[in-house]
Write a protein that holds these residues in place. Structure first.
Motif, PDB file in Angstrom:
ATOM      1  N   UNK A   1      -1.041   9.779   6.734  1.00  0.00           N
ATOM      2  CA  UNK A   1      -0.483   8.539   7.297  1.00  0.00           C
ATOM      3  C   UNK A   1      -1.323   7.331   6.888  1.00  0.00           C
ATOM      4  N   UNK A   2      -2.638   7.442   7.022  1.00  0.00           N
ATOM      5  CA  UNK A   2      -3.531   6.320   6.709  1.00  0.00           C
ATOM      6  C   UNK A   2      -3.439   5.926   5.237  1.00  0.00           C
ATOM      7  N   UNK A   3      -3.335   6.912   4.351  1.00  0.00           N
ATOM      8  CA  UNK A   3      -3.196   6.609   2.919  1.00  0.00           C
ATOM      9  C   UNK A   3      -1.917   5.808   2.660  1.00  0.00           C
ATOM     10  N   UNK A   4      -0.826   6.208   3.285  1.00  0.00           N
ATOM     11  CA  UNK A   4       0.456   5.504   3.097  1.00  0.00           C
ATOM     12  C   UNK A   4       0.390   4.103   3.703  1.00  0.00           C
ATOM     13  N   UNK A   5      -0.169   3.995   4.909  1.00  0.00           N
ATOM     14  CA  UNK A   5      -0.296   2.679   5.545  1.00  0.00           C
ATOM     15  C   UNK A   5      -1.147   1.771   4.667  1.00  0.00           C
ATOM     16  N   UNK A   6      -2.266   2.279   4.166  1.00  0.00           N
ATOM     17  CA  UNK A   6      -3.147   1.494   3.300  1.00  0.00           C
ATOM     18  C   UNK A   6      -2.389   1.016   2.056  1.00  0.00           C
ATOM     19  N   UNK A   7      -1.660   1.918   1.431  1.00  0.00           N
ATOM     20  CA  UNK A   7      -0.913   1.563   0.215  1.00  0.00           C
ATOM     21  C   UNK A   7       0.142   0.494   0.515  1.00  0.00           C
ATOM     22  N   UNK A   8       0.854   0.650   1.611  1.00  0.00           N
ATOM     23  CA  UNK A   8       1.903  -0.317   1.964  1.00  0.00           C
ATOM     24  C   UNK A   8       1.298  -1.684   2.284  1.00  0.00           C
ATOM     25  N   UNK A   9       0.219  -1.699   3.043  1.00  0.00           N
ATOM     26  CA  UNK A   9      -0.405  -2.981   3.409  1.00  0.00           C
ATOM     27  C   UNK A   9      -0.968  -3.681   2.184  1.00  0.00           C
ATOM     28  N   UNK A  10      -1.703  -2.964   1.347  1.00  0.00           N
ATOM     29  CA  UNK A  10      -2.310  -3.620   0.186  1.00  0.00           C
ATOM     30  C   UNK A  10      -1.264  -4.094  -0.817  1.00  0.00           C
ATOM     31  N   UNK A  11      -0.121  -3.399  -0.896  1.00  0.00           N
ATOM     32  CA  UNK A  11       0.942  -3.820  -1.815  1.00  0.00           C
ATOM     33  C   UNK A  11       1.748  -5.001  -1.274  1.00  0.00           C
ATOM     34  N   UNK A  12       1.922  -5.061   0.038  1.00  0.00           N
ATOM     35  CA  UNK A  12       2.804  -6.062   0.626  1.00  0.00           C
ATOM     36  C   UNK A  12       2.101  -7.257   1.244  1.00  0.00           C
ATOM     37  N   UNK A  13       0.804  -7.151   1.446  1.00  0.00           N
ATOM     38  CA  UNK A  13       0.035  -8.268   1.990  1.00  0.00           C
ATOM     39  C   UNK A  13      -1.310  -8.323   1.264  1.00  0.00           C
ATOM     40  N   UNK A  14      -1.280  -8.664  -0.037  1.00  0.00           N
ATOM     41  CA  UNK A  14      -2.512  -8.645  -0.832  1.00  0.00           C
ATOM     42  C   UNK A  14      -3.566  -9.648  -0.358  1.00  0.00           C
ATOM     43  N   UNK A  15      -3.207 -10.590   0.492  1.00  0.00           N
ATOM     44  CA  UNK A  15      -4.197 -11.535   1.025  1.00  0.00           C
ATOM     45  C   UNK A  15      -5.064 -10.890   2.105  1.00  0.00           C
ATOM     46  N   UNK A  16      -4.648  -9.721   2.603  1.00  0.00           N
ATOM     47  CA  UNK A  16      -5.449  -9.021   3.611  1.00  0.00           C
ATOM     48  C   UNK A  16      -6.522  -8.196   2.927  1.00  0.00           C
ATOM     49  N   UNK A  17      -7.740  -8.335   3.389  1.00  0.00           N
ATOM     50  CA  UNK A  17      -8.881  -7.614   2.822  1.00  0.00           C
ATOM     51  C   UNK A  17      -9.190  -6.382   3.666  1.00  0.00           C
ATOM     52  N   UNK A  18      -9.207  -5.193   3.058  1.00  0.00           N
ATOM     53  CA  UNK A  18      -9.557  -3.980   3.802  1.00  0.00           C
ATOM     54  C   UNK A  18     -11.009  -4.051   4.280  1.00  0.00           C
ATOM     55  N   UNK A  19     -11.242  -3.547   5.482  1.00  0.00           N
ATOM     56  CA  UNK A  19     -12.593  -3.458   6.036  1.00  0.00           C
ATOM     57  C   UNK A  19     -12.576  -2.458   7.170  1.00  0.00           C
ATOM     58  N   UNK A  20     -13.728  -1.953   7.549  1.00  0.00           N
ATOM     59  CA  UNK A  20     -13.799  -1.080   8.714  1.00  0.00           C
ATOM     60  C   UNK A  20     -13.980  -1.940   9.957  1.00  0.00           C
ATOM     61  N   UNK A  21     -13.355  -1.508  11.030  1.00  0.00           N
ATOM     62  CA  UNK A  21     -13.430  -2.225  12.300  1.00  0.00           C
ATOM     63  C   UNK A  21     -13.472  -1.172  13.394  1.00  0.00           C
ATOM     64  N   UNK A  22     -14.613  -1.045  14.064  1.00  0.00           N
ATOM     65  CA  UNK A  22     -14.826   0.003  15.057  1.00  0.00           C
ATOM     66  C   UNK A  22     -14.525   1.385  14.477  1.00  0.00           C
ATOM     67  N   UNK A  23     -14.886   1.565  13.209  1.00  0.00           N
ATOM     68  CA  UNK A  23     -14.695   2.844  12.547  1.00  0.00           C
ATOM     69  C   UNK A  23     -13.270   3.129  12.115  1.00  0.00           C
TER      70      UNK A  23
END
Length: 150
Positions: free
Chosen positions: A61-83
């Protein structure tokens, strides 16, 4: 439930304490990085590493969510938040993925924070339960993150 039971504070759960410790470690690690590009690249690697550590159902699930977010909202920067894998705009977390295993829940969660522009009248959802990454679910996530960053 008696009044004595309802007023007894038992403190944070072990999972909550672990999340707070992870957040403190994330903050320390981020402070040691020098350039903005280095911070963003390292943060993205940290997110992918955290996803790889998840149990299979959450990881998929996390891999798919990550792929969808990075493809559809490239202005969002991935980071860890409370793990948890999270996605930020100008340093503020807009959305995050919480695995089911993290807090021993029966489903994973895609959550949105205040910076997400999901406002819809006087009341709107800020978290969504995820049990499967279907095409329909991925389309809904894409629409939500696109709306969140408008």
């Amino acid at each position: 439930m008696t009044s004595a039971q309802s007023s007894t504070y038992e403190g944070f759960t072990a999972e909550e304490r672990a999340a707070m410790k992870e957040h403190a470690q994330e903050q320390k690690k981020a402070a040691r990085r020098t350039s903005r590009a280095e911070k963003e690249a390292e943060a993205a690697r940290d997110v992918l590493a955290k996803i790889a550590e998840m149990p299979d159902a959450d990881r998929i699930l996390a891999e798919r969510v990550h792929a969808v977010i990075t493809a559809n909202a490239p202005t969002l920067a991935p980071k860890l938040w409370y793990g948890m894998p999270a996605y930020a705009l100008d340093g503020k977390v807009v959305c995050f993925f919480q695995s089911a295993a993290k807090f021993k829940a029966r489903y994973a969660t895609l959550g949105f924070n205040d910076p997400a522009k999901l406002d819809e009248g006087s009341m709107w959802a800020t978290a969504f339960a995820l049990t499967e990454a279907t095409a329909e679910v991925e389309e809904r996530i894409a629409a939500l993150v696109q709306q969140a960053v408008r």
